[in-house]
Design an enzyme around this catalytic site. Structure first.
Site, PDB file in Angstrom:
ATOM      1  N   CYS A  60      -5.192  47.508 -28.428  1.00  0.00           N
ATOM      2  CA  CYS A  60      -6.703  47.241 -28.173  1.00  0.00           C
ATOM      3  C   CYS A  60      -6.956  48.097 -27.247  1.00  0.00           C
ATOM      4  O   CYS A  60      -8.003  48.854 -26.951  1.00  0.00           O
ATOM      5  CB  CYS A  60      -6.897  45.602 -27.765  1.00  0.00           C
ATOM      6  SG  CYS A  60      -6.148  44.670 -29.125  1.00  0.00           S
ATOM      7  N   CYS A  96      -4.020  43.097 -26.213  1.00  0.00           N
ATOM      8  CA  CYS A  96      -2.951  43.725 -26.361  1.00  0.00           C
ATOM      9  C   CYS A  96      -2.994  45.323 -26.279  1.00  0.00           C
ATOM     10  O   CYS A  96      -3.807  45.818 -26.101  1.00  0.00           O
ATOM     11  CB  CYS A  96      -2.328  43.358 -27.954  1.00  0.00           C
ATOM     12  SG  CYS A  96      -3.115  44.092 -29.067  1.00  0.00           S
TER      13      CYS A  96
END
Lengths: 383, 82
Positions: free
Chosen positions: B13, B10
Site C-alpha cells: 500500500c 502494508c
C-alpha cells in the site's frame, strides 16, 4: 578483551545461521515459492473467491472454501484483512470470515514450503492440516456464539442465514487441502491453472528428497536430481508462460515476484541473523526446562510467546528453528508456529477495528486455547 | 480531482501511494491524494483486496501494486470520462 571475544562469537553465531540458511535446499524451495506467490498475486482473481462465500452459500461449502482460500492468497496482510472484513459484512458471515482469517496465514504456499524445508515436513503438514481443521472449528464457534446473539437483538440483516441453516448437528465435511477442479477452474483460466501446476512442479522437484531412497548423500541428491529436475520443469514453465500469457501479464507477474522478494527476503535475512545470535545467548537448560517436554505448561508458554512477540511475516520460521536446535519439543514448537502469525498485536488491532472488542477477545482466547491443544495433540502423536 | 489510496498499512500500500504521488507530480494535475486506512470504509466501497485506488469516489484498481505509468493511464482515463 573477553568482551571482544564474546561479541565475535555472537557475530559468528549469526553468520553461521545465515550460511546454513542460504544453503541450496532452502534456496531451491524459496525461489520457486517467490515466483508462485508472485503468480498468485498477479494472475489470480482473488475477489472470485468471494463468489463462493456469498450470503446464501450453504455452510458445508462456505467453511471448507474459506479454509482452503488461504492457499491461493500470497503472504500479505493486505489481502487477508480486507477479504476477512468483506466476507463477514458482505458475504457468508462471521463464521466463514473467521475461518479464513485463521487459516490464511498458516497455509499460504510460502509459509508451508518454508516450514517444511527449514524445520521438517511433519511440522509443515501438521501446521497446514491443523490450521484448516481448527480454522473451521473456530469459525463455527464464533458464528454460533455471536450470530445467535446478534439475531436475538435483531441486529442481523436479511442476508444472514435463516435459523434453520444454523443447526450444528450437520456433519462438517472432510476438509480439502486442495481446492477441487471446478473451484479452481472458475477462479482462473486454464492456462493460469497449468502454469500454476508447473510452478508447483518446480517446487516439488527442487525439494523432493529422492536421494534418500537410493541411499545417496544430500548433496548427491541435490546435484543429480533436485537441481536438474527443477531447472527442466522451470524451463517448461517459462516456455508455457511466454507462449500463453500476454507480455503485460508476464510483466505484472515478474513485478509482483520481485516485490515479494524485495519485501520478504531482507526481513528473513535479518531475522535469521538475529535468531543465530539470540540462540547463542539463550541457555539450553532454560529451553529444556520450560518447553523441552510436551506438557500443558510448555505448550501454553509457547503460545504466549507467539502472541506477545511480534516477528514480521515468515520470520517465525527461523525463530522456531532456533528453538528446535536449543531443544524445544515438537509439540510446543507447533503450538508456537500456529499462534505466532495469527495473533500479533498489529493484526489484533485491525481485527478489533472490524469486529469490536468483545468478539476480538473471544477470538483471541479461542485461538490461544486451540493452539495449545494442537501442540499437545501433535506432541503426543510424534512423541 | 480526489484520489484515494486504500490500504491497512502494508508495504504494497505504501508503494502504491508513492506511485500515485509521483504520477500526480509528473502530470501536474490538481489532485488531492488521501490515504484511507479504515477497513470498514473499504468494505463499504466493496473493496476486497488492497492496495486499492479510487478516483473521484470510483474504485479503479484493487489488489495490485501499480507503476507510475499505470496510475498516469488511470488518471487520464478518469479525466476523459469526467
Amino acid at each position: 578483551m573477553d568482551y571482544a571475544v564474546a561479541i565475535l562469537d555472537l557475530l559468528w553465531a549469526g553468520l553461521s545461521g545465515l550460511l546454513d540458511y542460504l544453503s541450496a535446499h532452502v534456496l531451491l524451495c524459496l525461489v520457486p515459492a517467490f515466483f508462485i506467490a508472485g503468480a498468485l498475486s498477479a494472475l489470480f482473481d482473488k475477489e472470485a473467491i468471494t463468489k463462493y462465500l456469498g450470503p446464501n452459500t450453504p455452510r458445508w461449502i462456505s467453511y471448507p472454501i474459506a479454509a482452503a482460500a488461504g492457499l491461493l492468497i500470497a503472504v500479505c496482510s493486505c489481502t487477508i484483512l480486507p477479504l476477512f472484513a468483506g466476507i463477514w459484512k458482505k458475504g457468508a458471515g462471521l463464521g466463514p470470515a473467521v475461518t479464513f482469517l485463521f487459516t490464511g496465514p498458516a497455509i499460504n504456499i510460502l509459509a508451508i514450503t518454508y516450514t517444511g524445508s527449514l524445520i521438517g515436513w511433519d511440522i509443515a503438514a501438521a501446521r497446514g492440516i491443523l490450521a484448516i481443521l481448527f480454522g473451521m472449528l473456530i469459525g463455527l464457534l464464533m458464528g454460533l456464539i455471536f450470530e445467535r446473539a446478534d439475531k436475538r437483538k435483531g441486529k442481523i440483516d436479511a442476508a444472514a442465514p435463516s435459523p434453520s441453516e444454523s443447526k450444528i448437528t450437520e456433519p462438517i465435511p472432510a476438509p480439502t487441502t486442495a481446492p477441487d477442479v471446478t473451484f479452481f477452474g472458475r477462479l482462473a483460466k486454464r492456462k493460469v491453472a497449468v502454469l500454476f501446476a508447473l510452478l508447483i512442479g518446480v517446487l516439488l522437484a527442487g525439494t523432493a528428497p529422492v536421494g534418500y531412497f537410493f541411499g545417496w548423500d544430500a548433496w548427491q541428491s541435490l546435484l543429480f536430481f533436485q537441481l536438474p529436475a527443477a531447472i527442466v520443469v522451470a524451463g517448461i514453465a517459462a516456455y508455457w508462460a511466454l507462449k500463453t500469457n500476454t507480455s503485460d501479464e508476464n510483466k505484472a507477474w515478474m513485478r509482483e515476484t520481485w516485490f515479494f522478494t524485495k519485501m520478504i527476503l531482507p526481513l528473513l535475512l535479518v531475522g535469521v541473523f538475529a535468531a543465530g545470535i539470540v540462540g547463542a545467548l539463550i541457555p539450553e537448560d532454560l529451553v529444556a526446562e520450560y518447553v523441552g517436554g510436551n506438557t500443558l505448561s510448555a505448550n501454553l508458554i509457547a503460545v504466549m510467546f507467539g502472541v506477545f512477540m511480534y516477528f514480521p511475516t515468515l520470520v517465525e520460521v527461523p525463530i522456531a528453528r532456533m528453538f528446535l536446535d536449543l531443544g524445544m519439543a515438537r509439540g510446543p514448537l507447533l503450538a508456537y508456529l500456529l499462534a505466532d502469525p495469527e495473533l500479533s498485536l498489529q493484526s489484533m488491532l485491525v481485527i478489533r477495528q472490524v469486529m469490536g472488542s468483545k468478539k476480538t477477545l473471544v477470538y483471541v482466547g479461542m485461538v490461544a486455547v486451540l493452539c495449545t491443544v494442537a501442540g499437545l495433540i501433535f506432541g503426543w502423536m510424534v512423541g | 480531482m480526489k484520489i484515494e489510496v486504500f490500504g491497512v498499512g502494508c508495504a504494497k500500500c505504501v508503494s502504491l501511494e508513492m506511485s500515485v504521488r509521483e504520477a500526480v507530480k509528473q502530470m501536474n494535475v490538481q489532485a488531492e491524494v488521501v490515504k484511507v486506512t479504515d477497513i470498514n470504509e473499504m468494505v463499504e466501497k466493496g473493496i476486497m483486496s488492497t492496495p486499492a485506488l479510487a478516483i473521484d469516489g470510483k474504485v479503479v484498481a484493487a489488489g495490485k501494486t501499480l507503476t507510475v505509468q499505470d496510475v498516469v493511464a488511470l488518471i487520464n482515463k478518469a479525466r476523459v470520462k469526467g
